[in-house]
Design a protein around this motif. Sequence first.
Motif, PDB file in Angstrom:
ATOM      1  N   LEU A 139      -0.060   2.808  -6.575  1.00  0.00           N
ATOM      2  CA  LEU A 139      -1.307   3.502  -6.880  1.00  0.00           C
ATOM      3  C   LEU A 139      -1.129   4.393  -8.102  1.00  0.00           C
ATOM      4  CD1 LEU A 139      -2.196   4.577  -3.222  1.00  0.00           C
ATOM      5  CD2 LEU A 139      -3.271   2.722  -4.526  1.00  0.00           C
ATOM      6  N   THR A 140      -2.213   4.640  -8.818  1.00  0.00           N
ATOM      7  CA  THR A 140      -2.163   5.523  -9.978  1.00  0.00           C
ATOM      8  C   THR A 140      -2.954   6.813  -9.772  1.00  0.00           C
ATOM      9  OG1 THR A 140      -4.008   4.306 -10.970  1.00  0.00           O
ATOM     10  CG2 THR A 140      -1.791   3.653 -11.620  1.00  0.00           C
ATOM     11  N   ALA A 141      -4.046   6.758  -9.030  1.00  0.00           N
ATOM     12  CA  ALA A 141      -4.908   7.933  -8.844  1.00  0.00           C
ATOM     13  C   ALA A 141      -4.725   8.580  -7.480  1.00  0.00           C
ATOM     14  CB  ALA A 141      -6.375   7.550  -9.044  1.00  0.00           C
ATOM     15  N   HIS A 142      -3.900   8.009  -6.634  1.00  0.00           N
ATOM     16  CA  HIS A 142      -3.662   8.540  -5.298  1.00  0.00           C
ATOM     17  C   HIS A 142      -2.159   8.632  -5.048  1.00  0.00           C
ATOM     18  CE1 HIS A 142      -7.797   7.074  -5.042  1.00  0.00           C
ATOM     19  NE2 HIS A 142      -7.968   7.893  -4.013  1.00  0.00           N
ATOM     20  N   THR A 143      -1.767   9.580  -4.211  1.00  0.00           N
ATOM     21  CA  THR A 143      -0.345   9.790  -3.943  1.00  0.00           C
ATOM     22  C   THR A 143       0.065   9.343  -2.547  1.00  0.00           C
ATOM     23  OG1 THR A 143      -0.813  12.056  -3.216  1.00  0.00           O
ATOM     24  CG2 THR A 143      -0.222  11.734  -5.536  1.00  0.00           C
ATOM     25  N   ASP A 144      -0.888   9.011  -1.700  1.00  0.00           N
ATOM     26  CA  ASP A 144      -0.588   8.614  -0.327  1.00  0.00           C
ATOM     27  C   ASP A 144      -1.390   7.359   0.009  1.00  0.00           C
ATOM     28  OD1 ASP A 144      -0.439   8.332   2.495  1.00  0.00           O
ATOM     29  OD2 ASP A 144      -0.033  10.466   2.734  1.00  0.00           O
ATOM     30  N   ALA A 145      -0.701   6.228   0.144  1.00  0.00           N
ATOM     31  CA  ALA A 145      -1.395   4.961   0.412  1.00  0.00           C
ATOM     32  C   ALA A 145      -2.100   4.974   1.761  1.00  0.00           C
ATOM     33  CB  ALA A 145      -0.403   3.802   0.349  1.00  0.00           C
TER      34      ALA A 145
ATOM     35  N   VAL B  76       1.226   4.259   9.795  1.00  0.00           N
ATOM     36  CA  VAL B  76       0.839   3.111   8.978  1.00  0.00           C
ATOM     37  C   VAL B  76      -0.586   2.731   9.355  1.00  0.00           C
ATOM     38  CG1 VAL B  76       1.236   0.674   8.448  1.00  0.00           C
ATOM     39  CG2 VAL B  76       3.181   2.197   8.766  1.00  0.00           C
ATOM     40  N   GLY B  77      -1.422   2.508   8.366  1.00  0.00           N
ATOM     41  CA  GLY B  77      -2.795   2.078   8.629  1.00  0.00           C
ATOM     42  C   GLY B  77      -3.257   1.126   7.557  1.00  0.00           C
ATOM     43  N   GLY B  78      -4.268   0.334   7.877  1.00  0.00           N
ATOM     44  CA  GLY B  78      -4.752  -0.600   6.877  1.00  0.00           C
ATOM     45  C   GLY B  78      -5.826  -1.529   7.384  1.00  0.00           C
ATOM     46  N   LEU B  79      -5.888  -2.702   6.766  1.00  0.00           N
ATOM     47  CA  LEU B  79      -6.944  -3.668   7.036  1.00  0.00           C
ATOM     48  C   LEU B  79      -6.338  -5.047   7.273  1.00  0.00           C
ATOM     49  CD1 LEU B  79      -7.745  -1.948   4.167  1.00  0.00           C
ATOM     50  CD2 LEU B  79      -9.973  -2.835   4.802  1.00  0.00           C
ATOM     51  N   ARG B  80      -7.087  -5.878   7.993  1.00  0.00           N
ATOM     52  CA  ARG B  80      -6.684  -7.264   8.219  1.00  0.00           C
ATOM     53  C   ARG B  80      -7.900  -8.152   8.068  1.00  0.00           C
ATOM     54  NH1 ARG B  80      -6.489 -10.859  12.745  1.00  0.00           N
ATOM     55  NH2 ARG B  80      -4.841 -12.433  12.507  1.00  0.00           N
ATOM     56  N   PHE B  81      -7.723  -9.279   7.361  1.00  0.00           N
ATOM     57  CA  PHE B  81      -8.790 -10.252   7.157  1.00  0.00           C
ATOM     58  C   PHE B  81      -8.272 -11.650   7.464  1.00  0.00           C
ATOM     59  CE2 PHE B  81      -9.258  -6.858   3.995  1.00  0.00           C
ATOM     60  CZ  PHE B  81     -10.568  -6.447   4.179  1.00  0.00           C
ATOM     61  N   VAL B  82      -9.136 -12.497   7.977  1.00  0.00           N
ATOM     62  CA  VAL B  82      -8.856 -13.932   8.094  1.00  0.00           C
ATOM     63  C   VAL B  82      -9.937 -14.653   7.303  1.00  0.00           C
ATOM     64  CG1 VAL B  82      -8.646 -15.917   9.604  1.00  0.00           C
ATOM     65  CG2 VAL B  82      -7.772 -13.694  10.354  1.00  0.00           C
ATOM     66  N   LEU B  83      -9.526 -15.381   6.271  1.00  0.00           N
ATOM     67  CA  LEU B  83     -10.450 -16.068   5.373  1.00  0.00           C
ATOM     68  C   LEU B  83     -10.320 -17.568   5.612  1.00  0.00           C
ATOM     69  CD1 LEU B  83      -9.605 -14.027   2.149  1.00  0.00           C
ATOM     70  CD2 LEU B  83     -11.264 -13.479   3.934  1.00  0.00           C
TER      71      LEU B  83
ATOM     72  N   SER C 195       7.549   3.535   0.916  1.00  0.00           N
ATOM     73  CA  SER C 195       7.107   4.282  -0.270  1.00  0.00           C
ATOM     74  C   SER C 195       5.669   4.737  -0.066  1.00  0.00           C
ATOM     75  CB  SER C 195       7.214   3.411  -1.526  1.00  0.00           C
ATOM     76  OG  SER C 195       6.683   4.078  -2.646  1.00  0.00           O
ATOM     77  N   ALA C 196       5.450   6.038  -0.043  1.00  0.00           N
ATOM     78  CA  ALA C 196       4.124   6.592   0.269  1.00  0.00           C
ATOM     79  C   ALA C 196       3.071   6.186  -0.747  1.00  0.00           C
ATOM     80  CB  ALA C 196       4.208   8.112   0.350  1.00  0.00           C
ATOM     81  N   LYS C 197       3.470   5.946  -1.980  1.00  0.00           N
ATOM     82  CA  LYS C 197       2.496   5.696  -3.038  1.00  0.00           C
ATOM     83  C   LYS C 197       2.231   4.205  -3.268  1.00  0.00           C
ATOM     84  CE  LYS C 197       1.179   7.653  -7.509  1.00  0.00           C
ATOM     85  NZ  LYS C 197       1.616   8.413  -8.708  1.00  0.00           N
ATOM     86  N   GLU C 198       2.776   3.334  -2.419  1.00  0.00           N
ATOM     87  CA  GLU C 198       2.585   1.898  -2.586  1.00  0.00           C
ATOM     88  C   GLU C 198       1.784   1.295  -1.440  1.00  0.00           C
ATOM     89  OE1 GLU C 198       6.009  -0.464  -4.417  1.00  0.00           O
ATOM     90  OE2 GLU C 198       7.049   1.296  -3.628  1.00  0.00           O
ATOM     91  N   VAL C 199       0.944   0.330  -1.788  1.00  0.00           N
ATOM     92  CA  VAL C 199       0.170  -0.425  -0.809  1.00  0.00           C
ATOM     93  C   VAL C 199       0.884  -1.744  -0.555  1.00  0.00           C
ATOM     94  CG1 VAL C 199      -2.029  -1.574  -0.332  1.00  0.00           C
ATOM     95  CG2 VAL C 199      -2.009   0.620  -1.516  1.00  0.00           C
ATOM     96  N   PHE C 200       1.127  -2.038   0.712  1.00  0.00           N
ATOM     97  CA  PHE C 200       1.785  -3.269   1.116  1.00  0.00           C
ATOM     98  C   PHE C 200       0.730  -4.359   1.335  1.00  0.00           C
ATOM     99  CE2 PHE C 200       2.852  -6.057   4.701  1.00  0.00           C
ATOM    100  CZ  PHE C 200       4.071  -6.585   4.304  1.00  0.00           C
ATOM    101  N   VAL C 201       1.001  -5.552   0.789  1.00  0.00           N
ATOM    102  CA  VAL C 201       0.082  -6.688   0.923  1.00  0.00           C
ATOM    103  C   VAL C 201       0.857  -7.890   1.438  1.00  0.00           C
ATOM    104  CG1 VAL C 201      -1.401  -8.316  -0.321  1.00  0.00           C
ATOM    105  CG2 VAL C 201      -1.453  -5.886  -0.913  1.00  0.00           C
ATOM    106  N   GLU C 202       0.311  -8.539   2.458  1.00  0.00           N
ATOM    107  CA  GLU C 202       0.866  -9.812   2.925  1.00  0.00           C
ATOM    108  C   GLU C 202      -0.258 -10.828   2.995  1.00  0.00           C
ATOM    109  OE1 GLU C 202       3.682 -10.544   6.470  1.00  0.00           O
ATOM    110  OE2 GLU C 202       1.736 -11.268   7.197  1.00  0.00           O
ATOM    111  N   VAL C 203      -0.045 -11.978   2.395  1.00  0.00           N
ATOM    112  CA  VAL C 203      -0.993 -13.086   2.506  1.00  0.00           C
ATOM    113  C   VAL C 203      -0.231 -14.305   3.004  1.00  0.00           C
ATOM    114  CG1 VAL C 203      -2.605 -14.612   1.323  1.00  0.00           C
ATOM    115  CG2 VAL C 203      -2.470 -12.209   0.672  1.00  0.00           C
ATOM    116  N   LYS C 204      -0.721 -14.857   4.110  1.00  0.00           N
ATOM    117  CA  LYS C 204      -0.142 -16.074   4.675  1.00  0.00           C
ATOM    118  C   LYS C 204      -1.179 -17.176   4.606  1.00  0.00           C
ATOM    119  CE  LYS C 204       2.067 -18.017   8.808  1.00  0.00           C
ATOM    120  NZ  LYS C 204       2.565 -17.734  10.179  1.00  0.00           N
ATOM    121  N   GLY C 205      -0.884 -18.197   3.828  1.00  0.00           N
ATOM    122  CA  GLY C 205      -1.760 -19.359   3.731  1.00  0.00           C
ATOM    123  C   GLY C 205      -1.316 -20.430   4.706  1.00  0.00           C
TER     124      GLY C 205
END
Length: 231
Positions: free
Chosen positions: A120-126, A151-158, A178-188
């Motif tokens: 992130l650039t404008a936020h310090t806590d993901a 830990v908190g976030g979102l989940r989608f099934v496309l 790392s507090a300032k990073e957003v974790f992304v997982e995509v499983k196709g």
Amino acid sequence: MHAEDRIIHFSTELIHRSTQHDVKSLQKLYYELSQTSHANYQSTDFSRPNQARFYSRRGKGTQSLALFLPDRILLMEEWADIALSEFLAKLDEVAGRAMVELGITEFTAQTVTLRSTFALTAHTDARVFLLERVCQQQDKIGPYFQRPVSVGGLRFVLPETPKCLGTLNVVIESFRQSAKEVFVEVKGVYQSERVGPDEMQMLKDRFFEVRKFISENIFAYLNQFDVSGTE
């Protein structure tokens, strides 16, 4: 948000008709791979029936793994220290040679998993960014859960569409390391097209599709929220 993400995991499952792998054939496959520059694993483990593995360990936590189960081959790079192009070269070597040495005629389905982090650039806590900025959950969680959220976030099934093959399972959450990073997982998950010896490029093309979805679609989605004055 930084446009360049940091890939930390590659993996794929190559699913095929169930078969019993002969140890001698697996040993020959390991030897054949040891002669290559991209898939020369350091060690083998044949101690578990129906779960032969080739693996390498490098540094703290970094691991390369090829696991051979009766109905699938799993290839994985955990805490990856190689580029996607190198992993795809390894995939090409393992899949192609396994078809020959293990008598696999085709892959009936494939999963492709990529994990990466965006800084992130404008936020310090993901965690705050995702729960409060993206999901608008400020002061709406604590009174009910009455425990801190680590830990908190979102989940989608496309689901698959006529234009976009494969179902995408998407997880976006705060990154524990790392507090300032957003974790992304995509499983196709790809089940509609079988892959034979003449269609091996398809196994790699699916990685490009998932990679593009992360770098373009998910980046654009998150970037719209990572603006100054919204902490």
